[in-house]
Structure formats: structure tokens, C-alpha cells
Motif scaffolding. Structure first.
Motif, PDB file in Angstrom:
ATOM      1  N   HIS A   1      -9.012   1.357   3.885  1.00 20.10           N
ATOM      2  CA  HIS A   1      -8.972   2.255   5.051  1.00 20.10           C
ATOM      3  C   HIS A   1      -7.908   3.338   4.903  1.00 20.10           C
ATOM      4  O   HIS A   1      -8.038   4.421   5.470  1.00 20.10           O
ATOM      5  CB  HIS A   1      -8.809   1.459   6.357  1.00 20.10           C
ATOM      6  N   CYS A   2      -6.862   3.080   4.117  1.00 19.87           N
ATOM      7  CA  CYS A   2      -5.850   4.120   3.897  1.00 19.87           C
ATOM      8  C   CYS A   2      -6.389   5.184   2.933  1.00 19.87           C
ATOM      9  O   CYS A   2      -6.094   6.364   3.076  1.00 19.87           O
ATOM     10  CB  CYS A   2      -4.558   3.518   3.373  1.00 19.87           C
TER      11      CYS A   2
ATOM     12  N   CYS B   1       0.302   3.206   3.735  1.00 19.76           N
ATOM     13  CA  CYS B   1       0.865   2.768   5.009  1.00 19.76           C
ATOM     14  C   CYS B   1       2.109   1.921   4.820  1.00 19.76           C
ATOM     15  O   CYS B   1       2.741   1.536   5.799  1.00 19.76           O
ATOM     16  CB  CYS B   1      -0.184   1.999   5.804  1.00 19.76           C
TER      17      CYS B   1
ATOM     18  N   HIS C   1      -4.915   0.476   0.633  1.00 19.50           N
ATOM     19  CA  HIS C   1      -5.923  -0.229   1.424  1.00 19.50           C
ATOM     20  C   HIS C   1      -7.173   0.648   1.412  1.00 19.50           C
ATOM     21  O   HIS C   1      -7.047   1.876   1.395  1.00 19.50           O
ATOM     22  CB  HIS C   1      -5.489  -0.333   2.894  1.00 19.50           C
TER      23      HIS C   1
ATOM     24  N   CYS D   1       0.841  -1.196   0.000  1.00 14.26           N
ATOM     25  CA  CYS D   1       0.000   0.000   0.000  1.00 14.26           C
ATOM     26  C   CYS D   1       0.881   1.253   0.000  1.00 14.26           C
ATOM     27  O   CYS D   1       1.838   1.344   0.765  1.00 14.26           O
ATOM     28  CB  CYS D   1      -0.899  -0.030   1.237  1.00 14.26           C
TER      29      CYS D   1
HETATM   30 ZN    ZN Z   1      -2.425   0.952   3.685  1.00 14.12          ZN
END
Ligand code: ZN
Ligand code: ZN
Ligand code: ZN
Ligand code: ZN
Ligand code: ZN
Ligand code: ZN
Ligand code: ZN
Ligand code: ZN
Length: 493
Positions: free
Chosen positions: A214-215, A192, A212, A189
Motif C-alpha cells: 500500500h505504500c 511509512c 508495503h 518500510c
Molecule cells: Zn509502509
């Protein structure tokens, strides 16, 4: 130095301070509705604002109300915003009865004096002395400021193009939402810098840019308990303002190449937080500990992290019920990870668990022991945690699996800043020489590090111009040495 001294009270004063006039009356309706009178005996009355006795701050009283306040406390802010709470808090001089605890230091709040409280939450109180600390409060009195004016934008951090297709501000092409089918150890990713283990992620069709889910959802602006000002999301890319293409997190002190939050305190000082540390909030429910963890009330407190056994001077997460301490470095290590030769998730374990068992690391074939210091890496930091698959009993050193530059993503190019100073002072412009590529260490023969001469043991390595490094420490160490050599040759003519 000449100064005045009182032998009875053991009190000293500069001549300038001793001659400074102390007004007999002070009228400050915002702090108290009646005029205040100077009270000549010091160090005997508790201030109704700060709930403290201060030897060196003149005390003023209102005899009508039996109200006491320090000269320095007059003019206190009525409405403020602190980093440790989501709502504004306001000063209240009368507190409800019962046992109240401070939201910053978690100690008891004395009901006889004033404190700050939240009007939106049922029982949120903070000692005045805790609320006005510089690392907690941004110094602004918000009494006259409308609530909307200090709200931060909480809209979607990207542009939605169609169902499952977004345009993220940190990438020029559309990203498509996908679901992980099988774990691919080559997919990292950009946000992160961790692999995609499971769940949904956004990927670009035209490049290897992956996030991701959520990222991708990380808000553009956010408040965090570690900093009094709102933070802005940025990405580490080489360009104006970020020569190196990396950043260093102020909480875990790791170098990273992905997304981070920043606040420019002034021209030189930037507060930076990687997205792992930025996701830690109070109370922090760490999966490896039974009680919630809290931030310390004041920074720079010593504490020994129970996970890595390293003694940290600054930021730790503390348990209020037992003496468990966790550093930010350990708190943000992934709790569960995947390893390419195991079909299950591996969970993080404390080194102590290895004491009664004989566990061996599948990558380096070395023993897993509590507090083993790795011979190939000359850092005083101990490596005690390891990952274990409970189904297959696969065990791996945390460093062998994740490396020590855990949050630097393979595929990125960063700049070796010290070397560029060296080349610049040699009068050469060798931009590309100072470029360092981060590569996946996946070939059968592991490259040899130019600096420490070991076979690069970690999942990534760094490739410079005619150089190979096993870690960012070796990159910097090597640059530092050649820089020192250059300085030395310069001095000795
Ligand atoms: Zn990530
Ligand atoms: Zn006071
Ligand atoms: Zn407190
Ligand atoms: Zn509240
Ligand atoms: Zn961090
Ligand atoms: Zn630790
Ligand atoms: Zn190992
Ligand atoms: Zn090395």
C-alpha cells in the motif's frame, strides 16, 4: 489616533475610510442580473450570498428581486474547488427545502439564502462563509476553467516491469512483490517507517529497500482535506533542498524519514504531511470509537485528546455525536502491532482501561497507568495508551514498543542541522560529524544516551560522532545547548 465615532451605533471609522466614497449604484451582472442600489441602513439585512449581517460592509439591494448583497460579497466566485470535497462545487441562490447541513462545519444551512452545492453529489452543501475560508479554498474561480485542467494525475505511481516486478520512482533497482511469511522485526518500510507485519510488500534484491504494497501504491499527487492545494509525494533523502534528510508533519508534528506529501505555499513555507496523516479522510472511521470523526471547521481550536489527554491547540478529529476528540498524533498510531515475543497482534488500548487492572509493561517492567509521565523523558506529553494481546495478556507501553520517534526508520542517516551550523561558524567543515545514524536498539546491553544519561529505552537510537542519543529530542537538545554555548562564547569574546 484620530477617528470618527458614532455613539448611537458604537461604530468607529478611520478618517480615510470615512471619506471613501460609497457608490450609489453598482452594476455587476455576474453577481446579479439587475443594477444594485446602495441601502443606507446598515446591519439590518441578511446578505443573499454569505447569509450574514455585516455591520461594516455597505449593503446593496435589488428592489425588483428583493435581493440583498454586501459590497464585499459582490464578485463572489461561482465555481470553486475546496479541500473538503472531491468534486467542484458551485454557488446556487435557491436551495432545496428540507434540513441541509454544511459539509465543512456540519451546522444547518439556511434554505432562505444561497450556498455552494455539488452537482455530482446528491446532497452536498457548504455555507458560503465556510467555503471561502483560506484554509479550505485555494482562491481560484474555476467558472472558465475546463474540468480536465484541474484534474490531478491518477495513474499508477510506478513503472510496471513484469508481473510482480516494479520500478518505483524513489528507488533505482527493480522491486519484487513478496508475501510475509513470518514477522521479521528487522524489516522496515522505507515509505511509512513501520515494520512489515503481514500481507504483501515489495523488496529490492540488491539493497534493503522495502515498501508495503500500500505504500508503493501511494499516489504521486493527491488532494487532502487539510490543505487547499494538491500535494506531491516526496521522500525524505538528504540532498539539495532537504539538508536534514527528515521532515516534520504539519498534522501530527512528528519528525519522519519516509514518504510525505508536500506543497510549496511560497519560497519559505512548505506544507508537509506524512503518509499516515495523509491517509486520514472525512468521515474518519477510527476503530477505537463507535462514531465517525470529522475535521474542525476552522483551525486553531482547543481540544483535549481523549487518547493521550494532551490538550492540542490546532488539529483534532471531532465526533459530532458525543464529545470525543482525537489528535492526529493518536489517530495515526498503528491500531494493531506485533511484538517479537508474542505470536499474535496487539491492539491499542486507552490508558483508562488500565485503571481497574494491574498491567505491567513487558519491556520496561513498569506499571501501565493512566497519564503516567515517563521519568526518563522530559516532555509534558503524557503517555496513556498501551498495546495489549488479548490471547496472552501481554501488555506494553506504547512508547516502549514504538519509541517516541515512531516514524524515523532504522538504517537511515540524517543530519543534525544545528550542529552543522555550529561547526560552520567555527570555521570547520565537518560534514561527517553532523551525520546521525538511526540504529536498531537490539543488542543486550542498551547504549547510554550522551544527553540524558539514561539507557536508551526505545527500539531505535541515534549514533553521532562520539555521541549516542536515545531520541531525536536529545539530538536536538544537545545540538541546541552546544550552539548556545558557542553563541555565548562569541558574545563574551
Ligand atoms: Zn509502509
Ligand atoms: Zn455578504
Ligand atoms: Zn458551514
Ligand atoms: Zn460531490
Ligand atoms: Zn503526521
Ligand atoms: Zn492524542
Ligand atoms: Zn514500558
Ligand atoms: Zn537521551
Amino acid at each position: 489616533m484620530i477617528f470618527y465615532h458614532c455613539l448611537t451605533c458604537n461604530l468607529s471609522m478611520h478618517p480615510v475610510c470615512a471619506m471613501r466614497k460609497v457608490p450609489f449604484f453598482i452594476d455587476h451582472p455576474k453577481s446579479h442580473p439587475h443594477p444594485l442600489t446602495f441601502f443606507p441602513t446598515q446591519a439590518s439585512l441578511v446578505c443573499h450570498f454569505c447569509a450574514l449581517i455585516k455591520k461594516l460592509d455597505p449593503t446593496y439591494i435589488c428592489t425588483k428581486c428583493v435581493f440583498v448583497i454586501h459590497k464585499g460579497c459582490i464578485g463572489f466566485p461561482h465555481v470553486i474547488r475546496i479541500s473538503r470535497h472531491t468534486h467542484r462545487i458551485s454557488f446556487t441562490s435557491s436551495l432545496p427545502c428540507g434540513k441541509l447541513s454544511c459539509g465543512v462545519c456540519h451546522q444547518q444551512v439556511d434554505n432562505d439564502y444561497g450556498a455552494y452545492s455539488c452537482k455530482k453529489c446528491d446532497a452536498y452543501f457548504v455555507h458560503s462563509k465556510c467555503a471561502l475560508q483560506r484554509h479550505v479554498w485555494d482562491g481560484k474561480d474555476l467558472e472558465e476553467v475546463p474540468e480536465e485542467d484541474d484534474m490531478i494525475d491518477d495513474g499508477e505511481p510506478f513503472k510496471r516491469i513484469a508481473d510482480g516486478i516494479i520500478l518505483h520512482p524513489f528507488h533505482c533497482h527493480n522491486l519484487h512483490l513478496q508475501t510475509t511469511r513470518a514477522y521479521d522485526e528487522n524489516k522496515y518500510c522505507r515509505g511509512c517507517a513501520l515494520p512489515i507485519y503481514e500481507g504483501q510488500f515489495y523488496s529490492c534484491i540488491e539493497s534493503d529497500f522495502i515498501l508495503h504494497e500500500h505504500c508503493a501504491n501511494a499516489p504521486r499527487m493527491k488532494r487532502h482535506p487539510l490543505h487547499p492545494h494538491p500535494l506531491t509525494l516526496v521522500v525524505a533523502t538528504r540532498g539539495p533542498g532537504n539538508e536534514e534528510g527528515t521532515f516534520q508533519c504539519d498534522a501530527c508534528h512528528r519528525k519522519g524519514t519516509g514518504f510525505f506529501y508536500e506543497h510549496h505555499t511560497d519560497q519559505e513555507n512548505i506544507f508537509m504531511l506524512d503518509i499516515h496523516c495523509a491517509s486520514i479522510f472525512e468521515p474518519f472511521q477510527y476503530q477505537g470509537h463507535e462514531h465517525p470523526l470529522f475535521l474542525p471547521s476552522e483551525p486553531n481550536k482547543w481540544g483535549r485528546c481523549q487518547m493521550c489527554t494532551y490538550e492540542y491547540v490546532d488539529l483534532n478529529l471531532n465526533c459530532l455525536e458525543c464529545d470525543y476528540i482525537l489528535c492526529f498524533h493518536c489517530a495515526t498510531l498503528p491500531y494493531k502491532v506485533r511484538y517479537k515475543h508474542d505470536s499474535h497482534f496487539l491492539k491499542i488500548c486507552n490508558g483508562k482501561e488500565a485503571n481497574d487492572q494491574s498491567y505491567w509493561c513487558e519491556i520496561c517492567e513498569g506499571k501501565i497507568e493512566e497519564g503516567t509521565e515517563r521519568a526518563f523523558y522530559n516532555t509534558p506529553k503524557k503517555d496513556t495508551s498501551f498495546y495489549k494481546c488479548n490471547a496472552c495478556c501481554t501488555t506494553l507501553h506504547q512508547r516502549c514498543l514504538l519509541g517516541i520517534d515512531t516514524y524515523m526508520k532504522p538504517g537511515e542517516t540524517v543530519k543534525d542541522y544545528l550542529s552543522s551550523i555550529k561547526y560552520a561558524s567555527e570555521g570547520q567543515s565537518k560534514e561527517s560529524i553532523t551525520d546521525v545514524r538511526i540504529l536498531l536498539n537490539s543488542s543486550l546491553t542498551r547504549p547510554i544516551c550522551t544527553r540524558c544519561l539514561c539507557r536508551c529505552p526505545f527500539p531505535i537510537f541515534f549514533k553521532g560522532h562520539n555521541t549516542i542519543f536515545c531520541s531525536w529530542d536529545c539530538v536536538e537538545d544537545s545540538a541546541m545547548r552546544s550552539y548556545q554555548r558557542l553563541l555565548y562564547s562569541f558574545i563574551s569574546g
